[in-house]
Motif scaffolding. Sequence first.
Motif, short mmCIF file in Angstrom:
data_model
loop_
_atom_site.label_atom_id
_atom_site.label_comp_id
_atom_site.label_asym_id
_atom_site.label_seq_id
_atom_site.Cartn_x
_atom_site.Cartn_y
_atom_site.Cartn_z
N UNK A 57 0.78 -1.21 -0.17
CA UNK A 57 -0.08 0.11 -0.03
C UNK A 57 0.91 1.25 -0.18
N UNK A 58 1.67 1.39 0.75
CA UNK A 58 2.69 2.53 0.87
C UNK A 58 3.50 2.60 -0.55
N UNK A 59 3.70 1.58 -1.07
CA UNK A 59 4.60 1.62 -2.35
C UNK A 59 3.66 2.27 -3.52
N UNK A 60 2.26 2.04 -3.29
CA UNK A 60 1.42 2.75 -4.09
C UNK A 60 1.14 4.36 -3.88
N UNK A 61 1.10 4.79 -2.48
CA UNK A 61 0.91 6.20 -2.19
C UNK A 61 2.13 7.10 -2.09
N UNK A 62 3.38 6.46 -1.76
CA UNK A 62 4.37 7.34 -1.74
C UNK A 62 5.11 7.50 -3.03
N UNK A 63 5.39 8.47 -3.17
CA UNK A 63 6.42 9.09 -4.41
C UNK A 63 7.79 8.59 -4.36
N UNK A 64 8.39 8.43 -5.54
CA UNK A 64 9.70 8.15 -5.43
C UNK A 64 10.63 9.02 -4.63
N UNK A 65 11.58 8.43 -3.70
CA UNK A 65 12.38 9.10 -2.71
C UNK A 65 11.82 9.41 -1.44
N UNK A 66 10.56 9.06 -1.44
CA UNK A 66 9.99 9.38 0.01
C UNK A 66 10.20 8.24 1.12
N UNK A 67 10.19 8.65 2.48
CA UNK A 67 10.73 8.13 3.44
C UNK A 67 9.47 7.36 4.03
N UNK A 68 9.58 6.12 4.72
CA UNK A 68 8.96 5.22 5.30
C UNK A 68 9.53 4.80 6.86
N UNK A 69 9.35 5.45 7.92
CA UNK A 69 9.68 5.38 9.11
C UNK A 69 8.93 4.07 9.94
N UNK A 70 9.62 3.15 10.33
CA UNK A 70 9.08 2.09 10.96
C UNK A 70 9.79 1.64 12.14
N UNK A 71 9.00 1.81 13.38
CA UNK A 71 9.33 1.75 14.62
C UNK A 71 9.07 0.73 15.22
N UNK A 72 9.85 -0.03 16.12
CA UNK A 72 9.54 -1.27 16.97
C UNK A 72 10.70 -2.01 17.09
N UNK A 73 10.35 -3.30 17.92
CA UNK A 73 11.56 -4.22 17.90
C UNK A 73 11.41 -5.31 16.68
N UNK A 74 12.43 -5.67 16.30
CA UNK A 74 12.89 -6.61 15.32
C UNK A 74 13.79 -7.79 15.69
#
Length: 198
Positions: free
Chosen positions: A119-136
């Motif tokens: 979904x984020x691949x559809x709505x975010x433009x090229x170069x846009x950041x996605x910050x994902x917080x949590x334990x991994x």
Amino acid sequence: MVSLPYSQACENNKQPILARLKEVFVGPGTALEVGSGTGQHAVYFAAALPHLTWQPSDHPASIETCRPRLAAAALANLAEPLVLDVADTVWPLTQADMAFSANTAHIMSWNEVEALFHGLGRVLSPGAPFCLYGPFSYGGRHTSGSNADFDRSLRARAAHMGLRDMDDLQPLAEDTGFYLESDTAMPANNRLLVWRRR
């Protein structure tokens, strides 16, 4: 005075997250928050980042939780929360300049995590950041005993939940048009991952 929904974890992590967001969310635009929960992050980040329009959202079953705090804050750059089920093929917004999500990937099913990136691949433009917080976890190994305990407790609550491993997230991100720009250690054995849209 009406008591608002409250998360101690949000209070504990909001300052270190904001410090990183200030480095990543530098330009003006709309920041989509996926999984706004109590609304504490939304209010804090919108107030601290006035150059952004902060767009809260949450699952249909959880959306009402954030509304009282957002309404009480009445910030000009804090948008009305959107009902967003990441599994829907059509999202309620078609474009955002950046995205943020905290403590959601380990509660979502893996299919929902996949849907989130698609979904984020559809709505975010090229170069846009996605910050994902949590334990991994990394390579099938937890970074601390407390994270291992947390993972076990999640899986005991519901089979679809559990900490996500970077060995799974990296290929998913690549397949949906993202690359990992940075992986920053945060308090309480959490991380802040910055994915960037290709």
